[in-house]
Write a protein that holds these residues in place. Structure first.
Motif, short mmCIF file in Angstrom:
data_model
loop_
_atom_site.label_atom_id
_atom_site.label_comp_id
_atom_site.label_asym_id
_atom_site.label_seq_id
_atom_site.Cartn_x
_atom_site.Cartn_y
_atom_site.Cartn_z
N UNK A 98 8.84 -7.00 -4.75
CA UNK A 98 8.61 -7.07 -6.19
C UNK A 98 8.08 -5.72 -6.70
N UNK A 99 7.18 -5.12 -5.94
CA UNK A 99 6.65 -3.80 -6.33
C UNK A 99 7.77 -2.76 -6.39
N UNK A 100 8.69 -2.82 -5.45
CA UNK A 100 9.84 -1.90 -5.49
C UNK A 100 10.64 -2.09 -6.78
N UNK A 129 1.85 2.67 -13.67
CA UNK A 129 1.71 3.16 -12.28
C UNK A 129 0.55 2.46 -11.58
N UNK A 130 -0.56 2.29 -12.30
CA UNK A 130 -1.72 1.59 -11.72
C UNK A 130 -1.38 0.15 -11.40
N UNK A 131 -0.58 -0.50 -12.26
CA UNK A 131 -0.20 -1.90 -12.04
C UNK A 131 0.69 -2.03 -10.81
N UNK A 132 1.64 -1.12 -10.65
CA UNK A 132 2.52 -1.16 -9.48
C UNK A 132 1.71 -0.91 -8.20
N UNK A 133 0.82 0.06 -8.26
CA UNK A 133 -0.04 0.35 -7.10
C UNK A 133 -0.89 -0.86 -6.74
#
Length: 317
Positions: A98-100, A129-133
């Protein structure tokens, strides 16, 4: 061919392109709920206007009803057995996938967050970017949380006594109102990382990032029903979730600390002894996360097993 002829042809092509664009009809996006891995319209057929920080119309979002909430709970309950029974390693793989996909749709989320929260493109990009990390961070915890939430217990007798964490069940989540994506990820990812399924009531004023997230989840490896996303008025949807007998826990983050809504939801949740995560007065979603949300919706199973007798079966309590 002369240079003046080239210029005239170029101008003619640009003029034709502008006329073609002017003749095109705008294609507006139809947003729908995300329930059971599908995209139904609200059962009531109602919608409400979503505006940006300047009051400009962005889209019409579904206005969920109590029937939509009940349907979402049914979907979450159906998905709980397979999802909680999957290995922690497999859940981690799915969350990382999901992150990808979030990374692949970064530009769209940047636009959604910028419009929803009135941020510049650069600040919205930092939030995304912070949310994906953060999603990646929680994905890494799926097969590690048992190391800190479980363990061996000292007992007086020839027994092994082991405590292991297990998911609570169906968790209703009232998502943060002012952090439409980073806050949403921060409350959603830990719930499903530990094997729970969830019904999320998205930010009422800024629901579009949550609905876009639903599109990502639908095309990922996440089984349908693990996450269900409702949009609309929390004051209308959340009470039916808090009182629902098949909801095992509720996160009141988006209800606001000290509000009448938070108090009423907590009272309704007491009817079947739901776990309740109370809202904090001020939460900095950009701050590093601990393990509190990972352990908030876990139960503890204790297993006894006699020592020195590998063939004997243990008993669980």
């Amino acid at each position: 061919m002369s240079e003046s002829t080239d210029v005239k042809q170029s101008d003619a092509k640009q003029s034709d392109a502008k006329q073609s664009d002017a003749r095109r009809l705008s294609v507006f996006k139809t947003y729908k709920l995300y329930v059971g891995g599908k995209f139904p319209r609200s059962e009531s057929g109602r919608v409400y206007e979503v505006q940006d920080s300047k009051g400009t119309w962005l889209a019409n979002a579904p206005l969920s009803s109590r029937k939509d909430a009940r349907d979402a709970v049914v979907a979450a309950r159906k998905a709980f057995g397979p999802w909680s029974g999957a290995t922690a390693y497999n859940r981690g793989q799915i969350l990382y996938r999901i992150a990808e996909m979030l990374e692949g749709r970064r530009d769209q989320f940047v636009r959604d967050v910028a419009d929803a929260e009135g941020l510049s493109k650069s600040r919205a990009a930092a939030v995304v970017d912070a949310a994906v990390d953060r999603w990646v961070w929680y994905a890494g915890w799926t097969d590690k949380i048992a190391q800190i939430a479980g363990g061996g217990n000292p007992v007086a007798g020839p027994y092994f006594n082991l405590s292991t964490p297990e998911p609570t069940g169906v968790v209703a989540v009232v998502a943060p109102q002012d952090s439409s994506f980073l806050g949403l990820v921060s409350v959603l990812a830990p719930v499903i990382a530990t094997g729970n399924t969830t019904v999320v009531v998205a930010s009422e004023k800024s629901p579009l990032p949550a609905l876009t997230l639903g599109e990502v989840l639908a095309t990922s490896d996440l089984p349908g029903g693990v996450v269900n996303i409702l949009t609309g008025r929390a004051a209308e949807i959340a009470p039916s979730l808090a009182a629902h007998q098949d909801v095992n826990a509720i996160d009141l983050t988006g209800a606001g600390a000290g509000t009448d809504l938070a108090r009423d939801l907590e009272i309704a949740a007491a009817d079947n002894l739901k776990r309740v995560l109370r809202p904090s007065s001020a939460t900095d979603w950009t701050a590093p996360q601990g393990t509190e949300r990972l352990t908030a919706f876990l139960e503890t199973k204790t297993v006894w097993h006699p020592t020195g007798s590998l063939g004997a079966s243990g008993s669980a309590y």
